[in-house]
Write a protein that holds these residues in place. Sequence first.
Motif, PDB file in Angstrom:
ATOM      1  N   ASN A   1      43.470 -23.718  16.376  1.00  0.00           N
ATOM      2  CA  ASN A   1      43.832 -24.994  15.753  1.00  0.00           C
ATOM      3  C   ASN A   1      44.976 -24.835  14.742  1.00  0.00           C
ATOM      4  O   ASN A   1      45.307 -25.773  14.022  1.00  0.00           O
ATOM      5  CB  ASN A   1      42.622 -25.643  15.082  1.00  0.00           C
ATOM      6  N   GLU A   2      45.574 -23.671  14.678  1.00  0.00           N
ATOM      7  CA  GLU A   2      46.714 -23.427  13.795  1.00  0.00           C
ATOM      8  C   GLU A   2      47.992 -23.355  14.618  1.00  0.00           C
ATOM      9  O   GLU A   2      47.965 -22.977  15.799  1.00  0.00           O
ATOM     10  CB  GLU A   2      46.513 -22.118  13.016  1.00  0.00           C
ATOM     11  N   ARG A   3      49.097 -23.683  13.985  1.00  0.00           N
ATOM     12  CA  ARG A   3      50.376 -23.690  14.707  1.00  0.00           C
ATOM     13  C   ARG A   3      51.311 -22.596  14.233  1.00  0.00           C
ATOM     14  O   ARG A   3      52.171 -22.123  14.976  1.00  0.00           O
ATOM     15  CB  ARG A   3      51.058 -25.047  14.550  1.00  0.00           C
ATOM     16  N   GLU A   4      51.160 -22.209  12.961  1.00  0.00           N
ATOM     17  CA  GLU A   4      52.061 -21.204  12.416  1.00  0.00           C
ATOM     18  C   GLU A   4      51.339 -20.447  11.318  1.00  0.00           C
ATOM     19  O   GLU A   4      50.514 -21.006  10.597  1.00  0.00           O
ATOM     20  CB  GLU A   4      53.315 -21.884  11.846  1.00  0.00           C
ATOM     21  N   LYS A   5      51.683 -19.146  11.229  1.00  0.00           N
ATOM     22  CA  LYS A   5      51.078 -18.345  10.183  1.00  0.00           C
ATOM     23  C   LYS A   5      52.077 -17.275   9.737  1.00  0.00           C
ATOM     24  O   LYS A   5      52.852 -16.769  10.545  1.00  0.00           O
ATOM     25  CB  LYS A   5      49.811 -17.679  10.709  1.00  0.00           C
ATOM     26  N   HIS A   6      52.024 -16.956   8.439  1.00  0.00           N
ATOM     27  CA  HIS A   6      52.943 -15.964   7.901  1.00  0.00           C
ATOM     28  C   HIS A   6      52.153 -14.843   7.261  1.00  0.00           C
ATOM     29  O   HIS A   6      51.083 -15.054   6.686  1.00  0.00           O
ATOM     30  CB  HIS A   6      53.846 -16.597   6.833  1.00  0.00           C
ATOM     31  N   SER A   7      52.713 -13.638   7.339  1.00  0.00           N
ATOM     32  CA  SER A   7      52.151 -12.510   6.614  1.00  0.00           C
ATOM     33  C   SER A   7      53.296 -11.549   6.327  1.00  0.00           C
ATOM     34  O   SER A   7      53.780 -10.844   7.210  1.00  0.00           O
ATOM     35  CB  SER A   7      51.068 -11.816   7.443  1.00  0.00           C
ATOM     36  N   GLY A   8      53.760 -11.542   5.074  1.00  0.00           N
ATOM     37  CA  GLY A   8      54.884 -10.683   4.726  1.00  0.00           C
ATOM     38  C   GLY A   8      56.120 -11.020   5.549  1.00  0.00           C
ATOM     39  O   GLY A   8      56.567 -12.170   5.576  1.00  0.00           O
ATOM     40  N   ARG A   9      56.633 -10.056   6.285  1.00  0.00           N
ATOM     41  CA  ARG A   9      57.823 -10.286   7.122  1.00  0.00           C
ATOM     42  C   ARG A   9      57.454 -10.797   8.516  1.00  0.00           C
ATOM     43  O   ARG A   9      58.331 -10.936   9.376  1.00  0.00           O
ATOM     44  CB  ARG A   9      58.615  -8.976   7.243  1.00  0.00           C
ATOM     45  N   LEU A  10      56.203 -11.064   8.743  1.00  0.00           N
ATOM     46  CA  LEU A  10      55.750 -11.534  10.055  1.00  0.00           C
ATOM     47  C   LEU A  10      55.550 -13.048  10.051  1.00  0.00           C
ATOM     48  O   LEU A  10      55.020 -13.615   9.099  1.00  0.00           O
ATOM     49  CB  LEU A  10      54.425 -10.869  10.436  1.00  0.00           C
ATOM     50  N   ARG A  11      55.986 -13.662  11.144  1.00  0.00           N
ATOM     51  CA  ARG A  11      55.718 -15.086  11.346  1.00  0.00           C
ATOM     52  C   ARG A  11      55.225 -15.260  12.777  1.00  0.00           C
ATOM     53  O   ARG A  11      55.883 -14.836  13.722  1.00  0.00           O
ATOM     54  CB  ARG A  11      56.976 -15.915  11.108  1.00  0.00           C
ATOM     55  N   VAL A  12      54.077 -15.882  12.917  1.00  0.00           N
ATOM     56  CA  VAL A  12      53.496 -16.109  14.237  1.00  0.00           C
ATOM     57  C   VAL A  12      53.392 -17.604  14.476  1.00  0.00           C
ATOM     58  O   VAL A  12      53.003 -18.356  13.584  1.00  0.00           O
ATOM     59  CB  VAL A  12      52.096 -15.461  14.337  1.00  0.00           C
TER      60      VAL A  12
END
Lengths: 113, 110
Positions: free
Chosen positions: B52-63
């Motif tokens: 149910n999520e469209r985007e997520k960030h973690s440090g230099r990562l973007r999914v």
Amino acid sequence: DTAVSQTPKYLVTQMGNDKSIKCEQNLGHDTMYWYKQDSKKFLKIMFSYNNKELIINETVPNRFSPKSPDKAHLNLHINSLELGDSAVYFCASSQGGRDYGYTFGSGTRLTVV
Amino acid sequence: SQQGEEDPQALSIQEGENATMNCSYKTSINNLQWYRQNSGRGLVHLILIRSNEREKHSGRLRVTLDTSKKSSSLLITASRAADTASYFCVMMEYGNKLVFGAGTILRVKS
């Protein structure tokens, strides 16, 4: 403090032998897994245990038998090894449920000659 | 069960550039995860994105995740030589079984 440790790291053995790979996790996870990574780097689930009970048993020859003496250990025993069993085997654990990632061991490279 | 497909199979970039890897799958999923595997080592969990999520960030990562197209992408910004590894997208099917893609081999040249 290795979270998921598996031994041995390398295993070279002759066809027809019986061998075991051991796995231990110190994360307190309830679920443990065995995966096989083939020469093309593709991983496939073999077994999953939750709290010592078998949950997933994919189409794996019955020469492969997992054993979980307690929820921190999941060992893999392989009888009558064949050339096609050569691969890297990974143990993993998770808290279970859909919100958590998995923690993998560093793998056991099995070579059957 | 399904297998994930990753694109490209291999990617070579210069340090400092961004790296984008794509993943597609066939059936419904609970979540999608990305893992990194350095040569001869185990897989390391990078990031998890729920269905149910469209985007997520973690440090230099973007999914990103597009469930209508059954696809996901992993963006690594400002890449470093230490990012050199294989990257796997992993789908968690209903029943909590993980299914792996074939991986993208990323090489970051310094």
